[in-house]
Design a protein around this motif. Structure first.
Motif, mmCIF file in Angstrom:
data_model
loop_
_atom_site.group_PDB
_atom_site.id
_atom_site.type_symbol
_atom_site.label_atom_id
_atom_site.label_comp_id
_atom_site.label_asym_id
_atom_site.label_seq_id
_atom_site.Cartn_x
_atom_site.Cartn_y
_atom_site.Cartn_z
ATOM 1 N N GLY A 15 -51.315 8.921 -45.609
ATOM 2 C CA GLY A 15 -52.065 9.336 -44.433
ATOM 3 C C GLY A 15 -52.180 8.271 -43.367
ATOM 4 O O GLY A 15 -53.041 8.365 -42.482
ATOM 5 N N ASN A 16 -51.334 7.258 -43.408
ATOM 6 C CA ASN A 16 -51.387 6.147 -42.456
ATOM 7 C C ASN A 16 -50.449 6.431 -41.294
ATOM 8 O O ASN A 16 -49.232 6.546 -41.494
ATOM 9 C CB ASN A 16 -50.981 4.847 -43.153
ATOM 10 N N PRO A 17 -50.945 6.553 -40.053
ATOM 11 C CA PRO A 17 -50.071 6.853 -38.902
ATOM 12 C C PRO A 17 -49.072 5.752 -38.589
ATOM 13 O O PRO A 17 -48.094 5.987 -37.880
ATOM 14 C CB PRO A 17 -51.067 7.060 -37.752
ATOM 15 N N ARG A 18 -49.292 4.541 -39.127
ATOM 16 C CA ARG A 18 -48.323 3.485 -38.889
ATOM 17 C C ARG A 18 -46.967 3.824 -39.507
ATOM 18 O O ARG A 18 -45.938 3.340 -39.067
ATOM 19 C CB ARG A 18 -48.852 2.156 -39.443
ATOM 20 N N GLY A 19 -46.964 4.646 -40.534
ATOM 21 C CA GLY A 19 -45.699 5.085 -41.110
ATOM 22 C C GLY A 19 -44.867 5.873 -40.114
ATOM 23 O O GLY A 19 -43.643 5.704 -40.024
ATOM 24 N N ALA A 20 -45.543 6.741 -39.332
ATOM 25 C CA ALA A 20 -44.826 7.515 -38.313
ATOM 26 C C ALA A 20 -44.312 6.603 -37.216
ATOM 27 O O ALA A 20 -43.188 6.779 -36.713
ATOM 28 C CB ALA A 20 -45.746 8.587 -37.744
ATOM 29 N N ARG A 21 -45.125 5.619 -36.826
ATOM 30 C CA ARG A 21 -44.673 4.699 -35.769
ATOM 31 C C ARG A 21 -43.480 3.881 -36.250
ATOM 32 O O ARG A 21 -42.540 3.632 -35.495
ATOM 33 C CB ARG A 21 -45.821 3.777 -35.367
ATOM 34 N N LEU A 22 -43.553 3.425 -37.501
ATOM 35 C CA LEU A 22 -42.425 2.657 -38.046
ATOM 36 C C LEU A 22 -41.158 3.504 -38.047
ATOM 37 O O LEU A 22 -40.076 3.017 -37.673
ATOM 38 C CB LEU A 22 -42.757 2.204 -39.472
ATOM 39 N N TYR A 23 -41.286 4.774 -38.474
ATOM 40 C CA TYR A 23 -40.091 5.632 -38.478
ATOM 41 C C TYR A 23 -39.557 5.817 -37.060
ATOM 42 O O TYR A 23 -38.343 5.819 -36.836
ATOM 43 C CB TYR A 23 -40.391 6.995 -39.098
ATOM 44 N N GLY A 24 -40.449 5.982 -36.090
ATOM 45 C CA GLY A 24 -40.011 6.148 -34.709
ATOM 46 C C GLY A 24 -39.223 4.949 -34.211
ATOM 47 O O GLY A 24 -38.187 5.099 -33.549
ATOM 48 N N LEU A 57 -38.307 14.736 -35.966
ATOM 49 C CA LEU A 57 -39.027 15.887 -35.422
ATOM 50 C C LEU A 57 -40.207 16.270 -36.327
ATOM 51 O O LEU A 57 -41.325 16.525 -35.852
ATOM 52 C CB LEU A 57 -38.067 17.060 -35.274
ATOM 53 N N VAL A 58 -39.968 16.292 -37.624
ATOM 54 C CA VAL A 58 -41.032 16.623 -38.560
ATOM 55 C C VAL A 58 -42.139 15.562 -38.517
ATOM 56 O O VAL A 58 -43.338 15.878 -38.515
ATOM 57 C CB VAL A 58 -40.469 16.754 -39.993
ATOM 58 N N VAL A 59 -41.738 14.286 -38.467
ATOM 59 C CA VAL A 59 -42.717 13.197 -38.411
ATOM 60 C C VAL A 59 -43.569 13.309 -37.151
ATOM 61 O O VAL A 59 -44.802 13.125 -37.178
ATOM 62 C CB VAL A 59 -42.003 11.833 -38.474
ATOM 63 N N ALA A 60 -42.921 13.610 -36.014
ATOM 64 C CA ALA A 60 -43.670 13.756 -34.767
ATOM 65 C C ALA A 60 -44.677 14.905 -34.844
ATOM 66 O O ALA A 60 -45.787 14.820 -34.297
ATOM 67 C CB ALA A 60 -42.706 13.973 -33.603
ATOM 68 N N LEU A 61 -44.304 15.967 -35.538
ATOM 69 C CA LEU A 61 -45.208 17.113 -35.655
ATOM 70 C C LEU A 61 -46.421 16.804 -36.540
ATOM 71 O O LEU A 61 -47.517 17.342 -36.320
ATOM 72 C CB LEU A 61 -44.452 18.324 -36.212
ATOM 73 N N VAL A 62 -46.237 15.963 -37.543
ATOM 74 C CA VAL A 62 -47.358 15.653 -38.433
ATOM 75 C C VAL A 62 -48.174 14.453 -37.939
ATOM 76 O O VAL A 62 -49.251 14.161 -38.496
ATOM 77 C CB VAL A 62 -46.864 15.384 -39.877
ATOM 78 N N TYR A 63 -47.675 13.761 -36.919
ATOM 79 C CA TYR A 63 -48.368 12.554 -36.451
ATOM 80 C C TYR A 63 -49.817 12.837 -36.043
ATOM 81 O O TYR A 63 -50.735 12.063 -36.398
ATOM 82 C CB TYR A 63 -47.597 11.933 -35.294
ATOM 83 N N PRO A 64 -50.099 13.910 -35.284
ATOM 84 C CA PRO A 64 -51.514 14.171 -34.940
ATOM 85 C C PRO A 64 -52.399 14.322 -36.171
ATOM 86 O O PRO A 64 -53.550 13.859 -36.183
ATOM 87 C CB PRO A 64 -51.442 15.473 -34.143
ATOM 88 N N SER A 65 -51.894 14.949 -37.220
ATOM 89 C CA SER A 65 -52.675 15.085 -38.440
ATOM 90 C C SER A 65 -52.945 13.732 -39.075
ATOM 91 O O SER A 65 -54.038 13.486 -39.614
ATOM 92 C CB SER A 65 -51.938 15.993 -39.438
ATOM 93 N N LEU A 66 -51.953 12.847 -39.027
ATOM 94 C CA LEU A 66 -52.140 11.505 -39.560
ATOM 95 C C LEU A 66 -53.213 10.756 -38.773
ATOM 96 O O LEU A 66 -54.032 10.018 -39.344
ATOM 97 C CB LEU A 66 -50.818 10.730 -39.526
ATOM 98 N N MET A 67 -53.195 10.928 -37.450
ATOM 99 C CA MET A 67 -54.212 10.263 -36.626
ATOM 100 C C MET A 67 -55.605 10.774 -36.982
ATOM 101 O O MET A 67 -56.550 9.982 -37.121
ATOM 102 C CB MET A 67 -53.907 10.507 -35.152
ATOM 103 N N ARG A 68 -55.723 12.077 -37.122
ATOM 104 C CA ARG A 68 -57.036 12.624 -37.453
ATOM 105 C C ARG A 68 -57.488 12.164 -38.841
ATOM 106 O O ARG A 68 -58.668 11.882 -39.068
ATOM 107 C CB ARG A 68 -56.980 14.153 -37.397
ATOM 108 N N ALA A 69 -56.561 12.069 -39.777
ATOM 109 C CA ALA A 69 -56.908 11.632 -41.129
ATOM 110 C C ALA A 69 -57.400 10.185 -41.145
ATOM 111 O O ALA A 69 -58.189 9.795 -42.004
ATOM 112 C CB ALA A 69 -55.716 11.795 -42.061
ATOM 113 N N SER A 70 -56.896 9.408 -40.194
ATOM 114 C CA SER A 70 -57.309 7.996 -40.131
ATOM 115 C C SER A 70 -58.566 7.801 -39.297
ATOM 116 O O SER A 70 -59.014 6.676 -39.095
ATOM 117 C CB SER A 70 -56.186 7.142 -39.546
#
Length: 744
Positions: A15-24, A57-70
């Motif tokens: 649930g860490n949004p840094r994972g999405a940023r790293l993938y980006g 694309l999938v990571v970008a779609l789940v990113y808002p959920s990751l932000m809210r979880a954090s």
């Protein structure tokens, strides 16, 4: 990227949004690397980026959920990024279905209508004429009405070819004489059909047997009355068999048939048959057979023969023989190993065994009185330390013989001391090229497996387009010798024979591309003439080509020659004799024994883990070359993944990636080029001026046939005809003869 995916995946799972940023960040860097590695070419970029973009694309779609979880408040940027990635992915996928030229035409020659009285009457030879032009001066079917073309009739032979890769293949080009079509099956059965209805008139079964490599690429045809009309010497036409067909068989016979009845011509040989095993010595089953069309040249019929590759030294002779078309008497023989043998060898002897053979179609110039032979090499293919001086002289060459005597007039070698199976696979094209003085040069164009095209003066054998001897890599296999140079046709286009680099590696996904890069780095590759060695080497093009037996077609109104090719590499290495197992076979891929030499050889297609060629697409193209200017005018990928795909799974998608081609083409004066030798099940028509595909028809199975065309003398309808027995790599087999025509 792999490390970034692992780390980002763990972070996203927590649930860490840094994972999405790293993938980006990793995705952006991957895109930059992809452009640096592959340039802006579509298919290489798809291989490197598309799968990661879909994950992004999938990571970008789940990113808002990751932000809210954090506990953070998500912005709208992620949705915008997802939208951009989504548009990019959809656009990329859509572009897969768009045909893309490799070389675009910068001009389109004008169509010249067929002048009255010059229309083609018959298709009497495998390549239409003995010049092998595969061109028809017919224009009833043209670019304006081809959309109306439809099946006029279908005939089923009942003789399905069964193939394991080295078995039966339907590679036939039918003949048409008057109102009759003649076709042969892979097993040698001959059918005469009504040209307008496809109704069977007669059939003939030679009742032959061959354990492998069963095919009948075509029949020979002789008309005694026509020959008498054009001959200066009087010759009485036989009472029977005035028109005769010549059938080559898989068990090495040449049979003459009455074209009117299908009965053997009793005056030819022994009750219609000449035994081609005569004077050949021991012939084991499958070691010598006829697979290509016999050449009818004046009043002789000429045959070479396929010799089994890579089993051993001392295999059956590669002799070429000419027989009288009426009596079957041996008129002359050309034995590459013994020039003194001009007919039968002395009593108790045989023709020289193991010599270069002629397995493909030959050509004939009646005006010059020359027959042109495309030769193979002495077996085995990949080790030549034992080859004789004569073997090295005549192998992989165009050899011009006097049609009356069989004596050599000239020869030109396209590969010196051939260690790659670069035998000449295609019928030489005979063509008169306009010069700058208002005359013509009598030319011969020879395509090769190595992607080179040689343009020679067919009267002298001297190059018209400049040929250079260039240094090539040298090997170090004990007991082998190497030619220091090889001929390169520098003033003609080379097709599909570039030296590969790691950046040329490809895959349907980044993962099989990675495996191909690893595989490539584990092999030695030094260009077209990379010599086989004890280490793993990559030969590109491989032993299938490049160009193969389908040869070329040509349009004399534009001087365009049409060439189809395949781009398949061959990974190989030599195996010391004491390490060759009992299961070695000379058939298709795997270990070949090469008995009589110190080494066997391993041969494998250069394919990815999912069965796709490892180098970037296309894997097969059609090209137009202006023989007058020697320029490549256009080039297009040919074939889709409609009926094939990774792991042999049909993708059912008309993605025009360009698949390996094997077959012959047909050019007509209406500006149409017909071709069916693809891995998908279609007969296609291209615009000869620019290479655009303008029509296609779905076939019941794939085809390796050469399309041909004729106008019925009864109805005046023009037909396009081909046989469909199955594409080479497809398990689907058929027995179809299909004729297309415009609606009545």
């Amino acid at each position: 990227m792999g490390l970034a995916m692992l780390v980002s995946g763990v972070l996203i799972a927590r649930g860490n949004p840094r994972g999405a940023r790293l993938y980006g960040v990793a995705l952006v860097l991957t895109a930059i690397w992809a452009v640096w590695d592959a340039g802006l070419e579509y298919w290489p970029l798809v291989s490197r980026v598309l799968a990661f973009a879909v994950i992004g694309l999938v990571v970008a779609l789940v990113y808002p959920s990751l932000m809210r979880a954090s506990g953070a408040r998500p912005g709208r940027a992620a949705h915008g990024l997802a939208g951009l990635l989504g548009v990019g992915v959809v656009a990329t996928l859509a572009y897969m279905f768009v045909p893309t030229h490799m070389v675009k035409a910068d001009k389109v020659p004008a169509i010249q209508p067929v002048a009255p009285g010059t229309e083609q009457k018959d298709w009497a030879h495998w390549g239409n004429t003995t010049a092998g032009n595969r061109f028809a001066a017919l224009d009833q079917i043209n670019k304006g009405n081809i959309g109306q073309l439809q099946v006029a009739w279908t005939f089923r032979t009942g003789d399905l070819p069964e193939s394991n890769g080295a078995g039966a293949e339907d590679q036939n080009t039918p003949l048409q004489i008057g109102d009759t079509v003649y076709t042969c099956t892979a097993y040698g059965k001959v059918f005469a059909l009504d040209a307008d209805t496809g109704a069977e008139r007669w059939k003939f079964d030679p009742q032959g047997y061959a354990p492998n490599w069963q095919r009948c690429r075509g029949l020979g045809y002789f008309d005694a009355s026509a020959a008498a009309a054009t001959s200066s010497a009087p010759a009485a036409a036989p009472a029977a068999c005035t028109k005769r067909l010549f059938l080559p068989t898989g068990d090495a016979r040449l049979i003459a048939l009455d074209a009117e009845t299908g009965k053997p011509c009793a005056d030819f040989g022994h009750q219609g048959t000449v035994d081609l095993k005569t004077d050949m010595g021991e012939i084991k089953p499958g070691y010598y057979q006829q697979t290509s069309t016999p050449l009818v040249a004046g009043t002789v019929v000429i045959v070479g023969g396929r010799v089994a590759d890579n089993f051993s030294t001392g295999e059956p002779p590669g002799v070429v023989r000419a027989f009288d078309v009426r009596s079957g008497e041996l008129m002359w023989a050309w034995d590459p190993g013994n020039p003194a043998t001009t007919k039968r060898p002395p009593a108790g002897e045989t023709y020289t065994r193991g010599t270069p053979n002629v397995w493909s179609a030959m050509s004939y110039d009646a005006k010059l009185g020359l027959v042109y032979l495309p030769t193979g090499n002495a077996t085995p293919d990949f080790f030549g330390g034992q080859r004789s001086e004569f073997d090295d002289k005549w192998s992989s060459s165009v050899v011009a013989l006097d049609v009356k005597t069989g004596q050599v007039r000239w020869h030109f070698q396209t590969t010196h001391h051939d260690l790659w199976d670069f035998d000449l696979p295609a019928q030489p094209l005979l063509y008169d090229i306009p010069d700058d003085k208002g005359g013509v040069q009598p030319a011969l164009a020879q395509v090769t497996k190595q992607g080179e095209i040689f343009l020679l003066n067919r009267e002298t054998g001297q190059p018209i387009a400049r040929v250079e001897e260039r240094p090539v890599p040298q090997g170090n296999v004990p007991g082998e010798r190497y030619s220091p140079t090889q001929p390169f046709s520098v003033e003609m286009p080379s097709i599909g024979n570039q030296t590969l680099t790691e950046s040329d590696m490809w895959g349907a996904t980044p993962f099989d591309q990675l495996l191909c890069r690893i595989q490539f780095k584990g092999m030695r590759h030094e260009g077209v003439y990379t010599p086989p060695g004890l280490d793993h080497a990559l030969q590109f093009p491989g032993s299938l080509g490049g160009m193969n037996w389908g040869s070329v077609s040509v349009d004399p109104t534009s001087h365009y020659m049409f060439v189809n090719d395949m781009r398949l590499g061959l990974a190989n290495y030599m195996i010391p004799r004491d390490q060759i197992g009992a299961g070695a076979s000379g058939i298709e891929m795997g270990v070949v024994p090469q008995d009589g030499t110190p080494f066997g050889a391993m041969r494998q297609r250069f394919l990815s883990a999912v069965g796709i060629p490892c180098q970037k697409p296309p894997f097969g193209t059609m090209s137009a070359i202006d023989l007058k200017t020697r320029k490549l005018m256009w080039q297009v990928p040919v074939g889709t993944v409609q009926d094939t795909g990774p792991l042999g799974i049909r993708m059912h998608l008309p993605i025009p990636i360009g698949m390996p081609t094997l077959g012959a083409s047909l050019a007509t004066q209406s500006g149409l080029l017909f071709f069916a030798g693809t891995q998908d099940f279609y007969l296609r028509a291209f615009d000869t001026g620019n290479g655009n595909e303008i029509w296609k028809a779905r076939l019941p199975v794939g085809s390796q046939s050469g399309p041909m065309t004729y106008v019925s003398p009864k109805t005046g309808r023009q037909y396009i005809l081909l046989t469909a027995g199955g594409a080479r790599q497809s398990p689907d087999r058929g027995d179809y003869v299909i004729a297309y025509a415009l609606p009545k």
